[in-house]
Design a protein around this motif. Structure first.
Motif, short mmCIF file in Angstrom:
data_model
loop_
_atom_site.label_atom_id
_atom_site.label_comp_id
_atom_site.label_asym_id
_atom_site.label_seq_id
_atom_site.Cartn_x
_atom_site.Cartn_y
_atom_site.Cartn_z
N THR A 232 4.23 7.40 -9.65
CA THR A 232 5.67 7.16 -9.46
C THR A 232 6.31 8.33 -8.73
N THR A 235 5.36 8.36 -5.12
CA THR A 235 6.10 7.35 -4.35
C THR A 235 7.48 7.86 -3.97
N SER A 280 6.16 1.28 -1.89
CA SER A 280 6.61 0.90 -3.23
C SER A 280 6.44 -0.60 -3.48
#
Length: 447
Positions: A232, A235, A280
């Motif tokens: 995460t 990203t 994403s």
């Protein structure tokens, strides 16, 4: 045009905008558009040039900011729907502790803000702000303002931002020393304008309005199977990494070679963001079990609430362009130049004036450094690096309504115009004033 008339006209225009929006509750876009037209006509600008000036200013700002907001909002939506924002929020709050979440957001803002524009960093981090505020039951302003302060400090004071680099060139400053002084001076400023002021403001400006943007970024029921923290964070930081590569392109490769061109291309703000957004769709979308139809629905529905934001940002850009094209901005700047004062103060004051006149911190810093640079070349005893920092500090002063950031903060956080003036405009002024004070103190030791 006399300086007194220009200052009076600019003050009257800004005052009219505040009264019409805050008191009479008129549509902000209409108010900014009409006020710009009336101001230009009173200033003596030819009637056939007025509308074109406003449109050029609005188009110039939206050409960049509109794309950034759209892509950043999509990326933020994927972070929210996948549970990625929850994962980062939970990890940060567990590490920092609930009472220090605002300090954690300031540190994140300083790191993310180093290579990216304010608008980019804001749309990347605002989903985390919404989620952290919801999970920790902390006032939204207490979490959001430290992040905004950190982004503003890095935008104004520390290269490789384009405006700071322009100022470095204009003052013939050392980039390395400028970055070092910027970190040393900028960190305490971010603390004062961020966590300290954020706690003060949050206790005195309660938010009661329903915020549709906050609602769409917050999953009220935490997901049981959240994505990993590392993937995460990668990203959300991927556009930052690409922009850093773009900023260092001329160091990593020979200028004008194929590799150099590629690095500059992938480091472009829009390219870096679209890469991260598309990534994403897989990492936080398909890999999480979302169908293509669901991902399409996410990216479509999240853009609706940003429409007004884009209109207001464009109108602010138009308002600023009219101030410049009508000659009002130049008349005010000439008045400041006529008053003989120390160079650090002159550079700061000119940056403040251009900031109020055109709204853009980048334009303010570039313009002020371009004016004062030749004067510094014939002066001694003043640090070029401190000149860069003090000009940057002046460039964010007041957080005026013709700045895109003002409307971005207002709409994303669900504030009224008076609330935005009491919070964001004060925060920006704190950064500006303390930037001047710290640079003056540093000038005693640095020459």
């Amino acid at each position: 045009m006399s300086s007194v008339f220009a200052i009076s006209l600019a003050a009257a225009a800004i005052g009219a905008v505040i009264v019409l929006i805050a008191r009479l509750r008129l549509n902000p876009f209409i108010v900014l558009f009409v006020t710009s037209i009336v101001m230009a006509l009173i200033a003596g600008m030819p009637a056939d040039k007025v509308v074109g000036s406003f449109e050029a200013g609005a188009g110039h700002v939206l050409g960049h900011v509109g794309t950034v907001i759209a892509l950043g909002t999509m990326l933020g939506k994927m972070l929210a729907e996948s549970g990625g924002a929850d994962r980062i929020a939970i990890t940060i709050s567990n590490f920092a502790g609930r009472d220090r979440v605002d300090w954690a957001m300031m540190v994140i803002g300083l790191l993310v803000g180093l290579p990216v524009f304010f608008e980019v960093g804001f749309v990347l981090l605002i989903p985390l702000v919404f989620v952290l505020a919801e999970r920790t039951k902390m006032p939204l302003l207490r979490v959001a303002l430290p992040m905004g302060a950190a982004l503003s400090v890095t935008h104004a004071l520390i290269p490789p931002h384009p405006a700071a680099l322009l100022a470095v060139s204009a003052y013939h400053a050392n980039v390395g020393h400028t970055i070092l002084y910027g970190i040393v001076i900028g960190t305490p400023i971010a603390i004062i304008a961020g966590p300290l002021f954020g706690r003060f403001a949050a206790a005195r400006v309660p938010l009661t309005e329903v915020n549709p943007l906050a609602e769409q970024f917050v999953n009220h029921e935490p997901l049981a199977n959240l994505p990993g923290f590392s993937v995460t964070v990668f990203t959300i930081l991927s556009p930052v990494i690409l922009m850093l590569a773009g900023s260092a392109a001329d160091v990593l490769s020979t200028p004008h070679t194929s590799l150099n061109t590629v690095l500059h291309f992938i480091g472009n703000t829009d390219i870096a963001l679209v890469f991260a957004t598309i990534m994403s769709f897989y990492v936080l979308g398909t890999a999480r079990g979302f169908s293509k139809e669901t991902i399409l629905r996410f990216t479509n529905e999240c853009l609706g609430p940003t429409a007004l934001i884009m209109l207001l940002i464009g109108a602010g850009g138009g308002f600023g362009r009219v101030l410049v094209d009508s000659g009002v901005s130049k008349a005010i700047t000439d008045a400041a130049l006529g008053a003989h004062m120390p160079l650090l103060i002159l550079a700061w004051l000119l940056a403040v004036i251009v900031r109020v006149a055109c709204g853009s911190a980048t334009v303010s810093m570039a313009t002020a450094s371009g004016i004062v640079g030749p004067i510094l070349a014939h002066s001694t005893g003043v640090s070029p690096e401190l000149m860069v920092l003090v000009t940057g500090a002046g460039s964010v002063a007041l957080g005026p309504m013709n700045d895109a950031g003002f409307w971005q903060i207002k709409e994303y956080l669900g504030l009224t115009v008076p609330q935005t003036l009491k919070t964001w405009s004060v925060l920006e002024t704190l950064i500006s004033v303390f930037g001047l004070v710290f640079c003056l103190i540093a000038s005693v030791f640095v020459h």
